[in-house]
Design a protein around this motif. Structure first.
Motif, short mmCIF file in Angstrom:
data_model
loop_
_atom_site.label_atom_id
_atom_site.label_comp_id
_atom_site.label_asym_id
_atom_site.label_seq_id
_atom_site.Cartn_x
_atom_site.Cartn_y
_atom_site.Cartn_z
N GLY A 21 -12.91 -78.61 85.88
CA GLY A 21 -11.77 -78.44 86.77
C GLY A 21 -10.74 -77.51 86.16
N ASP A 22 -9.49 -77.99 86.08
CA ASP A 22 -8.39 -77.17 85.56
C ASP A 22 -8.06 -77.45 84.10
OD1 ASP A 22 -8.00 -75.94 88.04
OD2 ASP A 22 -6.61 -77.50 88.71
N ALA A 147 -12.78 -83.17 86.58
CA ALA A 147 -11.85 -82.55 87.53
C ALA A 147 -11.00 -83.63 88.20
CB ALA A 147 -12.64 -81.75 88.56
N PRO A 148 -9.77 -83.30 88.64
CA PRO A 148 -9.19 -81.97 88.52
C PRO A 148 -8.64 -81.64 87.13
CG PRO A 148 -7.68 -83.42 89.66
CD PRO A 148 -8.93 -84.20 89.45
N ARG A 318 -4.06 -87.75 82.38
CA ARG A 318 -4.18 -86.98 83.61
C ARG A 318 -3.03 -85.97 83.67
NH1 ARG A 318 -4.09 -90.98 86.78
NH2 ARG A 318 -2.07 -90.83 87.83
N GLY A 320 -0.97 -82.49 85.43
CA GLY A 320 -0.67 -81.78 86.67
C GLY A 320 0.67 -81.09 86.57
#
Length: 321
Positions: A21-22, A147-148, A318, A320
């Motif tokens: 993912g990222d 992912a993400p 996690r 973001g």
């Protein structure tokens, strides 16, 4: 997997890069170190690492490493098991046992068991008597990227006799790439914490965070010394299923959520931690673990390990923005 360097005593250390993912992360077989964490479209690693093995053998011995068999402090450098007293290395202040001493897993080269594009498993054997503790112990750690932008660490441990075990990843985090972590927002799902002595081990009191500067149940900005942080936050009285317990947000908007099965999470503000050429308070150490100094406090969750009940910790980060 590539050669990262050679230790002072001639052992090769490998670097492993995982991606999905990222998220892209780098691991070292030295100390099972989490060296770098890169999030897509962010121009910096979110954890504090180094490209030099000698740094990890020296002042950065705790940066990103997996520390055990007993992380944190044993206030008396002495534990009792099955009527026997085991004397541990007194490597802090002349009487405290810190981070398992010179034989701790953060100062060992781990074996590579398996590597794929998005996961790696490492292992280490601790023979009977190593780090002052009984038991022939086998420890494995698996890092998996999904992912993400998730990183999951699973630590397992087995022993052939009763012993003690309490592992923690000791990564330092700065989500902004700034000189210090000042201005980050912190939130911890803990109603209790362990006040510390002047030498940073627990007093034995289990205190309510309500009405204190240790109440982070609602996210708020933090600054060095406001408050000083080197404390365990009590998440539960026994291990549970994986649940979100910690949230960190940088001024840049980058966010990290941490979930764990562990009973506690130690937060250290980095007041004495330095990378070469950098200052103090550069990163926050966030360590999911069982409560420190547990063998010396009857009211703390036990860290005893037996042959019929293997150790397992799962911690997930996690990311973001």
């Amino acid at each position: 997997m590539i050669l990262f360097g050679t230790t002072a005593d001639g052992q090769d250390v490998r670097k492993i890069t995982l991606s999905a993912g990222d998220l892209t992360v780098s691991l070292l077989t030295w100390g099972a170190v989490l060296q770098d964490v890169w999030l897509a479209d962010v121009d910096r690693s979110l954890t504090l690492g180094s490209g030099s093995l000698s740094d990890y053998e020296g002042d950065m011995r705790y940066h990103g490493s997996l520390i055990g068999p007993i992380v944190n402090r044993i206030s008396t450098a002495r534990v009792r098991l099955e009527g026997m007293v085991y004397e541990l290395e007194r490597n802090e202040k002349g009487y405290i046992h810190l981070h398992s001493g010179a034989q701790g897993t953060h100062l060992q080269v781990w074996d590579v068991v398996e590597v794929t594009e998005n996961s790696a498993t490492l292992s280490i054997t601790l023979p009977d008597g190593m780090c002052g503790l009984p038991g022939h112990r086998q420890v494995t750690v698996t890092f998996a990227v999904t992912a993400p932008a998730n990183l999951t660490m699973t630590v397992t441990g087995q022993t052939d006799t009763k012993t003690l075990m309490n592992f923690a990843n000791h990564s330092y985090w700065n989500l902004d790439g700034t000189d210090t972590w000042a201005g980050h927002q912190l939130c911890i799902a803990a109603e209790r914490y362990l006040p510390g002595t002047d030498n940073a081990y627990p007093t034995g009191e289990i205190a309510d965070v309500n009405g204190t500067e240790m109440d982070f149940r609602t996210a708020r900005k933090i600054a060095p010394g406001k408050p000083p942080l080197d404390n365990n936050f009590c998440l539960s009285d026994e291990r549970t299923g994986l649940r979100d317990v910690f949230w960190l947000t940088g001024q840049s908007g980058v966010q990290m959520t941490m979930a764990t099965t562990e009973t506690g999470i130690q937060i250290y503000d980095g007041r004495q931690a330095k990378r070469p050429g950098r200052g103090t308070y550069e990163g926050l150490a966030i360590e999911a673990q069982s409560w420190p100094d547990a063998p010396n406090h009857r009211g703390f969750p036990s860290i005893m390990l037996t042959p019929d009940a293997p150790y397992q910790q799962i911690t997930r980060w996690r990311f973001g923005k």
